[in-house]
Design an enzyme around this catalytic site. Structure first.
Site, mmCIF file in Angstrom:
data_model
loop_
_atom_site.group_PDB
_atom_site.id
_atom_site.type_symbol
_atom_site.label_atom_id
_atom_site.label_comp_id
_atom_site.label_asym_id
_atom_site.label_seq_id
_atom_site.Cartn_x
_atom_site.Cartn_y
_atom_site.Cartn_z
ATOM 1 N N GLY A 58 -4.896 -0.079 3.765
ATOM 2 C CA GLY A 58 -3.601 0.407 4.195
ATOM 3 C C GLY A 58 -3.396 0.049 5.662
ATOM 4 O O GLY A 58 -4.362 -0.048 6.431
ATOM 5 N N CYS A 59 -2.150 -0.168 6.068
ATOM 6 C CA CYS A 59 -1.899 -0.570 7.462
ATOM 7 C C CYS A 59 -2.260 0.558 8.429
ATOM 8 O O CYS A 59 -2.849 0.314 9.489
ATOM 9 C CB CYS A 59 -0.463 -1.038 7.643
ATOM 10 N N ASN A 60 -1.937 1.794 8.077
ATOM 11 C CA ASN A 60 -2.334 2.928 8.910
ATOM 12 C C ASN A 60 -3.856 3.070 8.949
ATOM 13 O O ASN A 60 -4.453 3.346 9.993
ATOM 14 C CB ASN A 60 -1.735 4.228 8.378
#
Length: 342
Positions: free
Chosen positions: A148-150
């Site tokens: 995930g980017c986060n």
């Protein structure tokens, strides 16, 4: 040597970002583009900024001829990826940009994503796609699960510190600001300009954000014990970028030294001098992640700030970096472009 690739979900933001990045790649050629609602359309109709490229039309998945395709990027929604990937040729190398194979425990996947894992038999072969920490496993993998980017942003800031044991593992706060493209291209009322602009807001409060599953999995793995961080994301009125600010209990110099040592040979991670902190403007449109460290006024407390582009280093750039490794290509190929500024 040139490798042929396909992109499923080519009409979404991460699909378009893959096309943009691969356009500058010397060893990869796009042979097939799969889409749902945009099937039958040319890329120029869906993304006019890519009209200068000679690309195949977007077609339904069942119209793709997999003969001669070396690798497939799956830029599909969660749950859809498991179903689609299960039906792909077994000798096809795959980089999945969704959440469907990120969590090693199928029960954890059901907990965080709300539905049973639909491809449990494939989960065991999936390699977690945080390139800087799983490089050797990725190079030999058939299926790589992009982060995930986060989750990527938080791990770049915290993972070396947790592994080295230089911070208090029971006192970690991660405050994160994410741009709107991270929510995808589908129409949503809360993402309309009138609803989103001129303010920002917290979401997934109280520890309900799905990327906490990745933090729990990865931080506990490197620590050798359970690690649970406090995490709060916010949505900001920007198109691209993530800024993660971590508050940790540690001496600032030890934090900076640990990060500098961990990333000294990494081509895409820049650790800034003490006291300097990054901005999303400094990494926009690039595969770079900038990390800054500053001592807090409270003794023994430190602030760590990480910035990356959610569509590039947080997703499609990471996917291409992993694909390069899987195909035996120089890891940085197609990814050394400078950030866009202003």
């Amino acid at each position: 040597m040139t490798y042929n690739i396909a992109i499923l979900g080519a009409s979404g933001y991460t699909g378009a970002e893959l096309i943009r990045l691969i356009a500058g790649h010397s060893s990869i050629e796009i042979k097939a583009l799969g889409a749902f609602s945009k099937a039958g359309q040319a890329v120029a109709q869906v993304y006019p900024h890519l009209r200068h490229l000679d690309l195949p039309p977007m077609v339904a998945f069942d119209q793709i001829d997999w003969t001669g395709i070396d690798l497939c990027f799956c830029a599909l929604p969660h749950k859809t990826s498991q179903e689609v990937i299960s039906g792909l040729p077994r000798d096809l190398r795959i980089v999945d940009l969704s959440a469907d194979f990120r969590l090693r425990d199928p029960e954890a996947y059901q907990k965080w994503y709300g539905n049973p894992h639909a491809a449990v038999e494939m989960q065991g072969e999936a390699v977690y796609g945080l390139t800087e920490f799983y490089r050797d496993e990725i190079a030999g993998a058939r299926l790589v699960a992009g982060t995930g980017c986060n989750a990527a942003t938080g791990q770049f800031a915290l993972r070396p510190l947790i592994e080295a044991g230089v911070i208090d593992l029971d006192d970690i706060i991660l405050d994160l600001k994410a741009a709107v493209s991270g929510a995808g291209r589908a129409l949503k009322e809360n993402l309309l300009h009138a609803e989103l602009s001129e303010g920002y807001h917290a979401y997934a409060t109280g520890g309900s954000h799905r990327h906490l599953g990745e933090f729990d999995q990865e931080f506990s793995k490197v620590a050798g014990r359970e690690v649970r961080i406090q995490f709060q994301p916010h949505l900001i009125p920007a198109n691209r970028g993530i800024l993660g600010t971590a508050y940790v209990k540690a001496e600032a110099q030890a934090v900076l030294d640990t990060l500098a040592s961990a990333y000294q040979d990494e081509p895409f991670i820049e650790v800034l001098p003490m006291g300097e902190v990054p901005s999303t403007r400094h990494v926009r449109g690039s595969n770079y992640c900038h990390i800054g460290v500053a001592a807090d006024r409270l003794p023994g407390r430190t602030v760590v700030v990480a910035a990356l582009d959610n569509l590039t280093k947080g997703s499609s750039g990471q996917a291409l970096q992993n694909a390069n490794l899987m195909l035996g290509i120089n890891e940085v190929e197609g990814l050394m472009m400078a950030p866009l500024f202003p």
